[in-house]
Design a protein around this motif. Structure first.
Motif, mmCIF file in Angstrom:
data_model
loop_
_atom_site.group_PDB
_atom_site.id
_atom_site.type_symbol
_atom_site.label_atom_id
_atom_site.label_comp_id
_atom_site.label_asym_id
_atom_site.label_seq_id
_atom_site.Cartn_x
_atom_site.Cartn_y
_atom_site.Cartn_z
ATOM 1 N N VAL A 24 0.841 -1.201 0.000
ATOM 2 C CA VAL A 24 0.000 0.000 0.000
ATOM 3 C C VAL A 24 0.876 1.252 0.000
ATOM 4 C CG1 VAL A 24 -1.637 1.370 1.378
ATOM 5 C CG2 VAL A 24 -2.011 -1.081 1.055
ATOM 6 N N VAL A 58 -1.147 -4.839 -4.173
ATOM 7 C CA VAL A 58 -2.065 -4.446 -3.094
ATOM 8 C C VAL A 58 -3.290 -5.358 -3.071
ATOM 9 C CG1 VAL A 58 -3.536 -2.601 -2.194
ATOM 10 C CG2 VAL A 58 -1.264 -2.057 -3.078
ATOM 11 N N GLY A 62 -3.727 -7.798 0.048
ATOM 12 C CA GLY A 62 -4.912 -7.433 0.827
ATOM 13 C C GLY A 62 -5.872 -8.590 0.978
#
Length: 127
Positions: A24, A58, A62
């Motif tokens: 991120v 990401v 995630g």
């Protein structure tokens, strides 16, 4: 000292969390830095690959740490568009490119797909 499955599992969870935070941070730096991040290597469209990899990383990490897909992928898709608008309107040394947004969205899709693919495990051999 013995290594248990629980300890290994905790280390794995923290490793994914750290990877997610790092992905991120790198992605946000890459798209919101006042100047284009990274060296200019002179290879045409290389930045599209970087956009795809950043957003894909990401999405992948995630989903691996358990961020709900609806929120994560929605936020990444919105960020793909918003980041290009910010680059175009508010960062004078950057320019917004709709093809960068497409590369971002392709990265989100690729990262999400890779996170959900089940890889077959090889049978363990006992010595």
């Amino acid at each position: 000292m013995t290594v248990t499955t629980e300890n290994t599992s905790q280390v794995s969870v923290w490793a994914w969390r750290i990877a997610f935070v790092a992905a991120v941070a790198l992605q946000l730096y890459g798209v919101y830095a006042p100047r284009e991040a990274g060296p200019n290597l002179g290879i045409p469209q290389l930045d599209k690959v970087a956009h795809c990899v950043l957003f894909g990383a990401v999405a992948f990490t995630g989903l691996k740490v358990g961020v709900p897909a609806r929120w994560l992928l929605g936020a990444l898709a919105a960020n793909a568009v918003v980041s290009e608008l910010v680059q175009h309107w508010f960062l004078p040394q950057r320019d917004g490119d709709p093809f960068d947004a497409l590369a971002d969205l392709a990265g989100v899709a690729l990262g999400a797909w890779l996170a959900t693919v089940k890889r077959p495990r090889l049978p363990r051999r006992t010595p």
